[in-house]
Design a protein around this motif. Structure first.
Motif, PDB file in Angstrom:
ATOM      1  N   GLU A   1      -0.737   3.416  51.876  1.00  0.00           N
ATOM      2  CA  GLU A   1      -0.905   3.252  50.434  1.00  0.00           C
ATOM      3  C   GLU A   1      -0.694   1.791  50.072  1.00  0.00           C
ATOM      4  OE1 GLU A   1       1.433   5.859  47.955  1.00  0.00           O
ATOM      5  OE2 GLU A   1       1.672   7.237  49.632  1.00  0.00           O
ATOM      6  N   ILE A   2      -1.323   1.366  48.997  1.00  0.00           N
ATOM      7  CA  ILE A   2      -1.197  -0.003  48.505  1.00  0.00           C
ATOM      8  C   ILE A   2      -0.833   0.047  47.027  1.00  0.00           C
ATOM      9  CG2 ILE A   2      -2.442  -2.162  48.041  1.00  0.00           C
ATOM     10  CD1 ILE A   2      -2.202  -1.802  50.957  1.00  0.00           C
ATOM     11  N   GLY A   3       0.139  -0.771  46.622  1.00  0.00           N
ATOM     12  CA  GLY A   3       0.490  -0.874  45.208  1.00  0.00           C
ATOM     13  C   GLY A   3      -0.594  -1.602  44.427  1.00  0.00           C
ATOM     14  N   ASP A   4      -0.616  -1.411  43.116  1.00  0.00           N
ATOM     15  CA  ASP A   4      -1.650  -1.995  42.254  1.00  0.00           C
ATOM     16  C   ASP A   4      -1.723  -3.512  42.314  1.00  0.00           C
ATOM     17  OD1 ASP A   4      -2.287   0.555  41.426  1.00  0.00           O
ATOM     18  OD2 ASP A   4      -1.104   0.431  39.576  1.00  0.00           O
ATOM     19  N   ARG A   5      -0.599  -4.185  42.538  1.00  0.00           N
ATOM     20  CA  ARG A   5      -0.573  -5.648  42.524  1.00  0.00           C
ATOM     21  C   ARG A   5      -0.594  -6.279  43.910  1.00  0.00           C
ATOM     22  NH1 ARG A   5       4.574  -6.626  39.121  1.00  0.00           N
ATOM     23  NH2 ARG A   5       5.177  -4.859  40.379  1.00  0.00           N
ATOM     24  N   VAL A   6      -0.797  -5.483  44.951  1.00  0.00           N
ATOM     25  CA  VAL A   6      -0.818  -6.004  46.314  1.00  0.00           C
ATOM     26  C   VAL A   6      -2.199  -6.556  46.627  1.00  0.00           C
ATOM     27  CG1 VAL A   6      -0.598  -5.423  48.763  1.00  0.00           C
ATOM     28  CG2 VAL A   6       0.977  -4.437  47.089  1.00  0.00           C
ATOM     29  N   GLU A   7      -2.232  -7.785  47.128  1.00  0.00           N
ATOM     30  CA  GLU A   7      -3.502  -8.424  47.507  1.00  0.00           C
ATOM     31  C   GLU A   7      -3.467  -8.764  48.992  1.00  0.00           C
ATOM     32  OE1 GLU A   7      -4.091 -11.802  45.019  1.00  0.00           O
ATOM     33  OE2 GLU A   7      -4.143 -10.616  43.178  1.00  0.00           O
ATOM     34  N   GLY A   8      -4.619  -8.758  49.627  1.00  0.00           N
ATOM     35  CA  GLY A   8      -4.731  -9.162  51.018  1.00  0.00           C
ATOM     36  C   GLY A   8      -4.497  -8.057  52.028  1.00  0.00           C
ATOM     37  N   TRP A   9      -4.232  -6.855  51.579  1.00  0.00           N
ATOM     38  CA  TRP A   9      -4.014  -5.713  52.464  1.00  0.00           C
ATOM     39  C   TRP A   9      -4.907  -4.560  52.026  1.00  0.00           C
ATOM     40  CZ3 TRP A   9      -1.264  -6.242  56.761  1.00  0.00           C
ATOM     41  CH2 TRP A   9      -0.314  -7.256  56.834  1.00  0.00           C
ATOM     42  N   SER A  10      -5.269  -3.710  52.975  1.00  0.00           N
ATOM     43  CA  SER A  10      -6.071  -2.523  52.684  1.00  0.00           C
ATOM     44  C   SER A  10      -5.474  -1.322  53.389  1.00  0.00           C
ATOM     45  CB  SER A  10      -7.513  -2.712  53.186  1.00  0.00           C
ATOM     46  OG  SER A  10      -8.122  -3.803  52.553  1.00  0.00           O
ATOM     47  N   VAL A  11      -5.693  -0.148  52.835  1.00  0.00           N
ATOM     48  CA  VAL A  11      -5.293   1.087  53.511  1.00  0.00           C
ATOM     49  C   VAL A  11      -5.977   1.103  54.872  1.00  0.00           C
ATOM     50  CG1 VAL A  11      -5.486   3.605  53.456  1.00  0.00           C
ATOM     51  CG2 VAL A  11      -4.868   2.350  51.374  1.00  0.00           C
ATOM     52  N   GLY A  12      -5.228   1.425  55.897  1.00  0.00           N
ATOM     53  CA  GLY A  12      -5.758   1.454  57.257  1.00  0.00           C
ATOM     54  C   GLY A  12      -5.447   0.199  58.059  1.00  0.00           C
ATOM     55  N   ASP A  13      -5.048  -0.896  57.396  1.00  0.00           N
ATOM     56  CA  ASP A  13      -4.652  -2.112  58.116  1.00  0.00           C
ATOM     57  C   ASP A  13      -3.401  -1.845  58.929  1.00  0.00           C
ATOM     58  OD1 ASP A  13      -6.700  -3.572  56.954  1.00  0.00           O
ATOM     59  OD2 ASP A  13      -5.383  -4.681  55.576  1.00  0.00           O
ATOM     60  N   ARG A  14      -3.318  -2.451  60.102  1.00  0.00           N
ATOM     61  CA  ARG A  14      -2.097  -2.389  60.897  1.00  0.00           C
ATOM     62  C   ARG A  14      -1.169  -3.493  60.428  1.00  0.00           C
ATOM     63  NH1 ARG A  14      -1.605   0.597  65.293  1.00  0.00           N
ATOM     64  NH2 ARG A  14      -0.153  -0.909  66.156  1.00  0.00           N
ATOM     65  N   ALA A  15       0.101  -3.192  60.293  1.00  0.00           N
ATOM     66  CA  ALA A  15       1.071  -4.174  59.822  1.00  0.00           C
ATOM     67  C   ALA A  15       2.373  -4.046  60.594  1.00  0.00           C
ATOM     68  CB  ALA A  15       1.334  -3.961  58.332  1.00  0.00           C
ATOM     69  N   ALA A  16       3.089  -5.154  60.668  1.00  0.00           N
ATOM     70  CA  ALA A  16       4.414  -5.177  61.285  1.00  0.00           C
ATOM     71  C   ALA A  16       5.406  -5.729  60.270  1.00  0.00           C
ATOM     72  CB  ALA A  16       4.395  -6.049  62.536  1.00  0.00           C
ATOM     73  N   VAL A  17       6.640  -5.292  60.369  1.00  0.00           N
ATOM     74  CA  VAL A  17       7.707  -5.734  59.472  1.00  0.00           C
ATOM     75  C   VAL A  17       8.866  -6.214  60.326  1.00  0.00           C
ATOM     76  CG1 VAL A  17       9.300  -5.032  57.648  1.00  0.00           C
ATOM     77  CG2 VAL A  17       7.022  -4.015  57.765  1.00  0.00           C
ATOM     78  N   GLY A  18       9.357  -7.411  60.053  1.00  0.00           N
ATOM     79  CA  GLY A  18      10.498  -7.954  60.781  1.00  0.00           C
ATOM     80  C   GLY A  18      11.811  -7.392  60.262  1.00  0.00           C
ATOM     81  N   TRP A  19      12.899  -7.893  60.777  1.00  0.00           N
ATOM     82  CA  TRP A  19      14.211  -7.361  60.393  1.00  0.00           C
ATOM     83  C   TRP A  19      14.649  -7.800  59.006  1.00  0.00           C
ATOM     84  CZ3 TRP A  19      18.298 -10.421  59.109  1.00  0.00           C
ATOM     85  CH2 TRP A  19      18.215 -11.762  59.449  1.00  0.00           C
ATOM     86  N   LEU A  20      14.132  -8.940  58.498  1.00  0.00           N
ATOM     87  CA  LEU A  20      14.511  -9.379  57.158  1.00  0.00           C
ATOM     88  C   LEU A  20      13.512  -8.826  56.162  1.00  0.00           C
ATOM     89  CD1 LEU A  20      16.384 -11.039  55.342  1.00  0.00           C
ATOM     90  CD2 LEU A  20      14.827 -12.962  55.668  1.00  0.00           C
ATOM     91  N   GLY A  21      13.975  -8.006  55.253  1.00  0.00           N
ATOM     92  CA  GLY A  21      13.084  -7.335  54.313  1.00  0.00           C
ATOM     93  C   GLY A  21      12.981  -7.989  52.956  1.00  0.00           C
ATOM     94  N   GLY A  22      13.568  -9.160  52.771  1.00  0.00           N
ATOM     95  CA  GLY A  22      13.445  -9.838  51.495  1.00  0.00           C
ATOM     96  C   GLY A  22      14.694 -10.613  51.122  1.00  0.00           C
ATOM     97  N   SER A  23      14.521 -11.559  50.244  1.00  0.00           N
ATOM     98  CA  SER A  23      15.618 -12.355  49.704  1.00  0.00           C
ATOM     99  C   SER A  23      15.223 -12.768  48.299  1.00  0.00           C
ATOM    100  CB  SER A  23      15.891 -13.572  50.582  1.00  0.00           C
ATOM    101  OG  SER A  23      14.734 -14.374  50.686  1.00  0.00           O
ATOM    102  N   CYS A  24      16.179 -13.289  47.537  1.00  0.00           N
ATOM    103  CA  CYS A  24      15.900 -13.596  46.130  1.00  0.00           C
ATOM    104  C   CYS A  24      14.990 -14.805  45.955  1.00  0.00           C
ATOM    105  CB  CYS A  24      17.196 -13.785  45.358  1.00  0.00           C
ATOM    106  SG  CYS A  24      18.041 -15.348  45.677  1.00  0.00           S
ATOM    107  N   GLY A  25      15.091 -15.777  46.849  1.00  0.00           N
ATOM    108  CA  GLY A  25      14.244 -16.959  46.771  1.00  0.00           C
ATOM    109  C   GLY A  25      14.753 -18.052  45.857  1.00  0.00           C
ATOM    110  N   HIS A  26      15.850 -17.812  45.135  1.00  0.00           N
ATOM    111  CA  HIS A  26      16.309 -18.839  44.195  1.00  0.00           C
ATOM    112  C   HIS A  26      17.791 -19.189  44.296  1.00  0.00           C
ATOM    113  CE1 HIS A  26      17.953 -15.559  41.796  1.00  0.00           C
ATOM    114  NE2 HIS A  26      16.793 -14.966  41.866  1.00  0.00           N
ATOM    115  N   CYS A  27      18.579 -18.471  45.076  1.00  0.00           N
ATOM    116  CA  CYS A  27      20.006 -18.809  45.207  1.00  0.00           C
ATOM    117  C   CYS A  27      20.151 -20.074  46.062  1.00  0.00           C
ATOM    118  CB  CYS A  27      20.788 -17.648  45.819  1.00  0.00           C
ATOM    119  SG  CYS A  27      20.479 -17.378  47.577  1.00  0.00           S
ATOM    120  N   ALA A  28      21.366 -20.598  46.143  1.00  0.00           N
ATOM    121  CA  ALA A  28      21.624 -21.821  46.913  1.00  0.00           C
ATOM    122  C   ALA A  28      21.226 -21.653  48.379  1.00  0.00           C
ATOM    123  CB  ALA A  28      23.098 -22.200  46.806  1.00  0.00           C
TER     124      ALA A  28
END
Length: 88
Positions: free
Chosen positions: A7-34
């Protein structure tokens, strides 16, 4: 973890249902803290990790931030990769 996007969310770009994907161990960060501002995302107080912040590799399906998904080769040693979904 690696799998096929189910499944793909409404705002996701660059991916399609059926694409193979890999996810690393880090699942996200805030991007703005020190820590994030100097590239030390593993110390971000809002960091996310599969298996802790959301279901991990043993789950039947997972939902991950699209920016933490990476294209995976079409060949694999597994005949039935897990299903995953990208949501934004």
């Amino acid at each position: 973890m690696a799998g096929v996007i189910a499944e793909i969310g409404d705002r996701v770009e660059g991916w399609s249902v059926g694409d193979r994907a890999a996810v690393g161990w880090l699942g996200g960060s805030c991007g703005h803290c020190a820590f994030c501002r100097v590239g030390d995302v593993v110390h971000c107080p809002e960091r996310k990790a599969p298996g802790l912040s959301y279901p991990g590799g043993w789950a039947r399906s997972i939902t991950v931030p699209p920016m933490r998904s990476h294209a995976s080769p079409t060949s694999s040693t597994s005949s039935t990769p897990p299903r995953s979904a990208a949501r934004a």
